[in-house]
Design a protein around this motif. Structure first.
Motif, PDB file in Angstrom:
ATOM      1  N   LEU A 112       0.807  -1.218   0.000  1.00 36.65           N
ATOM      2  CA  LEU A 112       0.000   0.000   0.000  1.00 36.65           C
ATOM      3  C   LEU A 112       0.842   1.270   0.000  1.00 36.65           C
ATOM      4  O   LEU A 112       0.458   2.273  -0.603  1.00 36.65           O
ATOM      5  CB  LEU A 112      -0.935  -0.009   1.215  1.00 36.65           C
ATOM      6  CG  LEU A 112      -2.090  -1.006   1.158  1.00 36.65           C
ATOM      7  CD1 LEU A 112      -2.699  -1.199   2.535  1.00 36.65           C
ATOM      8  CD2 LEU A 112      -3.148  -0.535   0.186  1.00 36.65           C
ATOM      9  N   ASP A 113       1.991   1.258   0.660  1.00 38.03           N
ATOM     10  CA  ASP A 113       2.776   2.487   0.790  1.00 38.03           C
ATOM     11  C   ASP A 113       3.479   2.887  -0.501  1.00 38.03           C
ATOM     12  O   ASP A 113       3.991   3.995  -0.612  1.00 38.03           O
ATOM     13  CB  ASP A 113       3.805   2.343   1.912  1.00 38.03           C
ATOM     14  CG  ASP A 113       4.938   1.383   1.575  1.00 38.03           C
ATOM     15  OD1 ASP A 113       4.696   0.457   0.771  1.00 38.03           O
ATOM     16  OD2 ASP A 113       6.042   1.560   2.094  1.00 38.03           O
ATOM     17  N   SER A 114       3.493   1.988  -1.501  1.00 40.39           N
ATOM     18  CA  SER A 114       4.224   2.297  -2.736  1.00 40.39           C
ATOM     19  C   SER A 114       3.318   2.447  -3.947  1.00 40.39           C
ATOM     20  O   SER A 114       3.806   2.539  -5.075  1.00 40.39           O
ATOM     21  CB  SER A 114       5.259   1.200  -3.005  1.00 40.39           C
ATOM     22  OG  SER A 114       4.622  -0.054  -3.167  1.00 40.39           O
ATOM     23  N   CYS A 115       1.988   2.455  -3.722  1.00 37.85           N
ATOM     24  CA  CYS A 115       1.096   2.588  -4.878  1.00 37.85           C
ATOM     25  C   CYS A 115       0.065   3.693  -4.697  1.00 37.85           C
ATOM     26  O   CYS A 115      -0.946   3.713  -5.394  1.00 37.85           O
ATOM     27  CB  CYS A 115       0.415   1.266  -5.200  1.00 37.85           C
ATOM     28  SG  CYS A 115      -0.528   0.559  -3.860  1.00 37.85           S
ATOM     29  N   GLY A 116       0.289   4.587  -3.737  1.00 38.98           N
ATOM     30  CA  GLY A 116      -0.556   5.764  -3.640  1.00 38.98           C
ATOM     31  C   GLY A 116      -1.792   5.624  -2.791  1.00 38.98           C
ATOM     32  O   GLY A 116      -2.684   6.470  -2.851  1.00 38.98           O
ATOM     33  N   GLY A 117      -1.892   4.565  -1.978  1.00 41.71           N
ATOM     34  CA  GLY A 117      -3.038   4.420  -1.096  1.00 41.71           C
ATOM     35  C   GLY A 117      -3.988   3.316  -1.507  1.00 41.71           C
ATOM     36  O   GLY A 117      -3.783   2.611  -2.507  1.00 41.71           O
TER      37      GLY A 117
END
Length: 399
Positions: A112-117
């Motif tokens: 989640l932290d690397s795809c914008g939410g």
């Protein structure tokens, strides 16, 4: 004897071809559940909360995650999480993803932290999961021998017929499977007490025998530490209502499901056997916990051998898929139980009692049915899409 199975890159053989969407951490649970609802042929698993767990329980959770993804019934895996590396070391990227990658099946990750939410993760996750499902479908069934099968059994709601007809018929099946070079597992440490000396003699390895006896002694001591004798808790009320009187009586019937072959090892919960043959798994009696542990250890078909203590009146037996990626074959050795639950039961060995059928003959009938299920026929439980809460056998306190 042969069946049609899915041969995986690591040489193991599955009987189903699921795409598993697994949350590494509770924070990604909603994402895993949502994606599984949108992708055909997928299953999801969300681990128990690891926060505050001791090292043994964290190891159990991590071992179960990895084992479930490695199960031969899984054709592809999508791991979703909050971050690539966060929290306890047991759940690091290398400890989970790195271990799963070793089996060679198609897999991907989403954090989640690397795809914008969350909203962006849903779209990206859907694309990844659909691609994995398509890649999984490229594996098709091929003919393999009985020795490629890995099975496990639990008995429950036991009565006198469990030890007379139900469990001995499973024991015959397990003997046949082991003789063919396959793998079989049984468990329930609470339900070998009083018969552990009989089981212990079947361990050729003294170290494995000691592990087994230590597990039994630990359960008895844990019960005493609560101020209770385990024999006042088990047999459970359903067993007593069905006619069983003591834990020893129940255990003597329960161990019959293991057959007669040597026991190669005493496994931890969710531990994958290092070889083939018959194995014992140290676990609790709960069906949801036990079937999950069997699936994590590699079982591709679980058996639930049910006695007459399930329900006292005519009623539909609740059907659920507690193995997640591993179907459950429901059977009984009680003719009355089968009459009540025939619509939900896959097999009856009650004919050993009602028609004096030899145990070996009933065992051969069960083997024939197992090969059909292994080749693609669905169990009655698989015809319903029901989610049942799945427990895990965790022994430590929450700290």
């Amino acid at each position: 004897m042969k069946f049609q199975g899915y041969v995986r890159a690591d040489g193991l053989v599955g009987i189903r071809n699921h795409t598993l969407i697994m949350a590494n951490g509770r924070g990604a649970a909603n994402l895993a559940v949502l994606l599984s609802k949108l992708v055909a042929g997928s299953r999801f698993y969300v681990q128990p909360n690891e926060n505050g767990r001791d090292a043994e329980d964290r190891g159990t959770i991590a071992r179960t995650l990895v084992g479930l993804a490695k199960n031969p019934n899984v054709g592809a895996v999508l791991i979703v999480g909050n971050k690539k590396n966060s929290g306890y070391p047991e759940f690091s990227y290398e400890a989970i993803v790195g271990e799963i990658e070793k089996c060679g099946k198609p897999m991907d990750t989403l954090f989640l932290d690397s795809c914008g939410g969350f909203q962006q993760a849903v779209g990206l996750g859907l694309r990844k999961a659909r691609l994995l499902a398509q890649r999984a479908s490229e594996c098709v069934r091929s003919e393999v021998g009985l020795g490629q099968l890995h099975m496990a059994v639990k008995c429950g709601y036991s009565d006198a017929t469990s030890g007379m007809s139900g469990n001995p018929v499973v024991g015959h099946l397990f003997d046949r499977l082991v003789d063919a070079g396959g793998t079989a597992m049984f468990a329930e440490t609470t339900e070998v007490i009083g018969a552990e000396h009989i089981v212990a003699k079947r361990f050729p390895d003294p170290a494995e025998r000691r592990k087994f006896l230590d597990a039994v002694a630990r359960v008895e001591e844990e019960a005493r530490s609560t101020g209770e004798d385990i024999r006042t808790i088990n047999p459970i009320p359903a067993n007593i209502q069905a006619g069983l009187t003591t834990l020893e009586e129940k255990s003597l019937g329960a161990i019959a499901k293991s057959g007669t072959k040597p026991i190669q090892g005493c496994l931890k919960y969710g531990e994958i056997p290092t070889g083939r043959g018959l194995y014992y798994m140290d676990s609790w009696m709960s069906s949801t916990a036990l079937f999950l542990g069997f699936a994590a250890a590699g079982s591709v078909l679980n058996i639930f051998q049910v006695g007459g203590g399930w329900f006292p009146n005519d009623a539909m037996m609740p059907t659920h898929n507690t193995g997640l990626v591993t179907p459950t074959l429901y059977m009984t050795g009680n003719p009355r139980m089968y009459e009540k639950g025939a619509q939900e039961m896959d097999f009856s060995s009650g004919t050993v009692i009602s028609e004096h059928e030899p145990i070996a003959q009933a065992g051969e009938r069960l083997l024939t049915e197992v090969l059909r299920f292994a080749s693609g026929r669905v169990t009655k439980g698989e015809t319903l899409d029901i989610y049942d809460n799945v427990e895990m056998y965790l022994r430590g306190p929450g700290l």
